[in-house]
Design a protein around this motif. Structure first.
Motif, mmCIF file in Angstrom:
data_model
loop_
_atom_site.group_PDB
_atom_site.id
_atom_site.type_symbol
_atom_site.label_atom_id
_atom_site.label_comp_id
_atom_site.label_asym_id
_atom_site.label_seq_id
_atom_site.Cartn_x
_atom_site.Cartn_y
_atom_site.Cartn_z
ATOM 1 N N GLY A 158 0.809 -1.209 0.000
ATOM 2 C CA GLY A 158 0.000 0.000 0.000
ATOM 3 C C GLY A 158 0.841 1.258 0.000
ATOM 4 O O GLY A 158 0.529 2.240 -0.681
ATOM 5 N N GLU A 159 1.958 1.239 0.770
ATOM 6 C CA GLU A 159 2.836 2.415 0.806
ATOM 7 C C GLU A 159 3.463 2.692 -0.558
ATOM 8 O O GLU A 159 3.584 3.848 -0.970
ATOM 9 N N ASP A 160 3.835 1.622 -1.276
ATOM 10 C CA ASP A 160 4.423 1.795 -2.602
ATOM 11 C C ASP A 160 3.408 2.381 -3.575
ATOM 12 O O ASP A 160 3.729 3.281 -4.374
ATOM 13 N N LEU A 161 2.176 1.879 -3.527
ATOM 14 C CA LEU A 161 1.130 2.394 -4.407
ATOM 15 C C LEU A 161 0.842 3.860 -4.090
ATOM 16 O O LEU A 161 0.696 4.693 -4.997
ATOM 17 N N PHE A 162 0.746 4.169 -2.805
ATOM 18 C CA PHE A 162 0.457 5.547 -2.387
ATOM 19 C C PHE A 162 1.553 6.493 -2.870
ATOM 20 O O PHE A 162 1.264 7.594 -3.361
ATOM 21 N N GLU A 163 2.789 6.069 -2.770
ATOM 22 C CA GLU A 163 3.903 6.916 -3.208
ATOM 23 C C GLU A 163 3.816 7.220 -4.699
ATOM 24 O O GLU A 163 4.021 8.359 -5.125
ATOM 25 N N GLN A 164 3.484 6.210 -5.492
ATOM 26 C CA GLN A 164 3.391 6.412 -6.934
ATOM 27 C C GLN A 164 2.219 7.313 -7.309
ATOM 28 O O GLN A 164 2.331 8.157 -8.203
ATOM 29 N N VAL A 165 1.089 7.150 -6.631
ATOM 30 C CA VAL A 165 -0.081 7.992 -6.929
ATOM 31 C C VAL A 165 0.208 9.447 -6.558
ATOM 32 O O VAL A 165 -0.134 10.371 -7.307
ATOM 33 N N VAL A 166 0.848 9.666 -5.419
ATOM 34 C CA VAL A 166 1.181 11.032 -5.007
ATOM 35 C C VAL A 166 2.158 11.667 -5.988
ATOM 36 O O VAL A 166 2.042 12.856 -6.329
ATOM 37 N N LEU A 167 3.124 10.886 -6.480
ATOM 38 C CA LEU A 167 4.062 11.415 -7.483
ATOM 39 C C LEU A 167 3.311 11.864 -8.743
ATOM 40 O O LEU A 167 3.603 12.925 -9.311
ATOM 41 N N ALA A 168 2.347 11.068 -9.173
ATOM 42 C CA ALA A 168 1.564 11.427 -10.356
ATOM 43 C C ALA A 168 0.721 12.679 -10.092
ATOM 44 O O ALA A 168 0.603 13.550 -10.965
ATOM 45 N N MET A 169 0.125 12.767 -8.911
ATOM 46 C CA MET A 169 -0.664 13.947 -8.570
ATOM 47 C C MET A 169 0.208 15.206 -8.550
ATOM 48 O O MET A 169 -0.188 16.256 -9.082
ATOM 49 N N ASN A 170 1.390 15.111 -7.954
ATOM 50 C CA ASN A 170 2.293 16.271 -7.905
ATOM 51 C C ASN A 170 2.750 16.672 -9.299
ATOM 52 O O ASN A 170 2.903 17.867 -9.600
ATOM 53 N N LYS A 171 2.973 15.677 -10.153
ATOM 54 C CA LYS A 171 3.429 15.964 -11.509
ATOM 55 C C LYS A 171 2.416 16.795 -12.275
ATOM 56 O O LYS A 171 2.782 17.674 -13.065
ATOM 57 N N PHE A 172 1.133 16.541 -12.035
ATOM 58 C CA PHE A 172 0.075 17.259 -12.750
ATOM 59 C C PHE A 172 -0.601 18.310 -11.869
ATOM 60 O O PHE A 172 -1.669 18.811 -12.215
ATOM 61 N N GLU A 173 0.032 18.610 -10.733
ATOM 62 C CA GLU A 173 -0.420 19.685 -9.847
ATOM 63 C C GLU A 173 -1.853 19.477 -9.376
ATOM 64 O O GLU A 173 -2.668 20.411 -9.345
ATOM 65 N N LEU A 174 -2.185 18.244 -9.021
ATOM 66 C CA LEU A 174 -3.501 17.916 -8.478
ATOM 67 C C LEU A 174 -3.411 17.938 -6.950
ATOM 68 O O LEU A 174 -2.567 17.255 -6.365
ATOM 69 N N GLN A 175 -4.300 18.709 -6.325
ATOM 70 C CA GLN A 175 -4.250 18.917 -4.880
ATOM 71 C C GLN A 175 -5.247 18.008 -4.157
ATOM 72 O O GLN A 175 -6.320 17.685 -4.684
ATOM 73 N N PHE A 176 -4.886 17.618 -2.920
ATOM 74 C CA PHE A 176 -5.744 16.746 -2.131
ATOM 75 C C PHE A 176 -7.078 17.406 -1.787
ATOM 76 O O PHE A 176 -8.084 16.713 -1.625
#
Length: 468
Positions: free
Chosen positions: A176-194
């Motif tokens: 789960g931690e690995d998946l979360f890290e990858q999703v957050v990287l993708a969100m940051n790349k496209f400037e998507l905020q929580f």
């Protein structure tokens, strides 16, 4: 380009033009214009040709990328284009020869297009007022885990966009931690905020939905850390994946076991596969070969079953030639089971909201011996169909047990599906006044009722046809 400078140039270089009057002056002006246009064309036409050849290079490179072909195929494509031009447009051969399709050029073109798509998606994502994510982790042919992340967002103008946000290769663990890290990287790349994230859909794997260290749990913890309310995040299990799990409740294993083993005998050995294809060619069969199925891509079951049923006589003949007869192909009961599986998997592959209603109808009809909606089963003329009605009942039960996450949000969904039928007191406080104003608008209510009437009329016609 000052007036005095132009006047001086005209008087010193073109003084004779002052002698021209009337029509002679107009004719001279037209001649000069045509001459000037011809001079410009010398530069404009080559520029237009260069633009067209560059555009053609991008178009071919895009097709190569979509078809997953090697980038070096561009050179072969160019040879084909030039050979075709020599026959159909000899005067354009040099133009086709100038189209750059070398391996390096094709690679650069594909990279440029990918970067442009990424930039466009990034610009669009900035305008999202809210967005949701869908995550699916699977393994490719090289046994490398791939995390597909999809985004669906809506702008202030209610313009919705759905795109593949990222495809992340995961060479290590897939916790789960690995998946979360990858999703957050993708969100940051496209400037998507929580603070704009409204929903998260997963494939239901433990690494996705684990109570403590699953992807959804980590998302909620991060929202709490950012002083956001995690209860506002709509978490659901992928609808298509849940339907796959429902389809697995079908228990006609005798059909699948026999078919899979038979296909393996034919296709797992090169000699058998070649001889079977040759037999199909001699018999002028509708299809040229059987197809495998993949457990991950469950829709391939339907394709495999349909193909096997269509070639059942050819398969029977071939297996007898090989001294390994398939006795089930002579069993009328087994053929009925196969026909039912062909029909039901076809329906299950057509995902739609009316499937449960159809299952209820099919259950009742099969209990009465009516096989009108199962044409493949009908061909076998089954003596008893109650067994297949029981299979429909199992599917109905599976559908009832699934989709609980969507059912828990039914009240919120009704606000948008049937806004004139909900009670204002049952909707969230921040929407109550808006719902009252909407329900008080007679014009909007009339338009909504008209649309509902038209939908019901279409459904009534469909049900009437089904019952007759």
């Amino acid at each position: 380009m000052k007036k005095a400078n132009l006047q001086h140039h005209y008087n010193s270089k073109h003084a004779k033009l002052n002698e021209l009057k009337g029509q002679m002056c107009l004719d001279k002006v037209n001649v000069l214009r045509r001459s000037f246009g011809a001079q410009q064309a010398v530069f404009i036409r080559p520029q237009s040709d260069r633009d067209n050849t560059t555009h053609a290079s991008f178009v071919v490179s895009e097709l190569i990328a979509k078809k997953l072909m090697p980038h070096s195929e561009g050179e072969f494509v160019k040879e084909c284009l030039v050979a075709t031009a020599e026959l159909l447009a000899p005067d354009k051969v040099k133009l086709f020869q100038s189209v750059s399709l070398s391996r390096r050029t094709v690679s650069d073109r594909i990279t440029d297009m990918a970067q442009d798509i990424e930039k466009t998606l990034k610009d669009t994502a900035r305008d999202f007022q809210f967005f949701s994510l869908a995550c699916d982790e699977t393994t490719d042919l090289t046994n490398i885990a791939q995390l597909a992340i999809f985004v669906r967002g809506i702008t202030a103008e209610f313009d919705t966009r759905e795109e593949l946000l990222s495809l992340q290769a995961m060479h290590g663990t897939t916790k789960g931690e690995d998946l979360f890290e990858q999703v957050v990287l993708a969100m940051n790349k496209f400037e998507l905020q929580f603070d704009k994230l409204s929903g998260l859909a997963t494939d239901g794997a433990p690494a996705m939905v684990g109570a403590q260290k699953g992807l959804t749990a980590l998302f909620k913890k991060e929202m709490s850390h950012l002083s956001l309310d995690p209860s506002e995040l709509v978490v659901c299990h992928c609808i298509i994946h849940q339907e796959n799990l429902c389809a697995q409740s079908l228990k006609l294993n005798n059909v699948m076991t026999t078919i899979v083993s038979t296909i393996n005998v034919i296709k797992s050995r090169g000699l058998n596969s070649r001889q079977f294809k040759e037999l199909l060619s001699e018999l002028e069969s509708e299809y040229g070969d059987l197809v495998y199925h993949c457990e991950v891509r469950w829709l391939s079951h339907g394709n495999m079953l349909t193909r096997f049923y269509s070639l059942r006589e050819e398969v029977k003949q071939f297996m007898e030639m090989k001294g390994r007869p398939v006795m089930e192909l002579s069993d009328s009961k087994w053929l009925c089971d196969l026909g039912f599986m062909v029909d039901i998997t076809k329906y299950l592959s057509e995902l739609n909201v009316k499937l449960q209603a159809k299952l209820k109808l099919w259950q009742v009809q099969l209990e009465r011996g009516n096989t009108i909606h199962f044409p493949t089963l009908q061909e076998q003329k089954p003596a008893v169909t109650s067994e297949y009605a029981a299979e429909c009942a199992k599917l109905l039960q599976a559908f009832g047990e699934r989709f609980q996450d969507m059912k828990s949000k039914q009240r919120e969904l009704n606000i948008f599906a049937t806004p004139f039928n909900v009670e204002p007191a049952d909707v969230p406080d921040n929407l109550q006044h808006e719902i009252i104003e909407l329900q008080s608008n007679d014009e909007l209510k009339a338009r909504f009722n008209l649309s509902v009437f038209l939908v019901q009329a279409v459904l009534y016609d469909g049900i009437s046809d089904a019952l007759t």
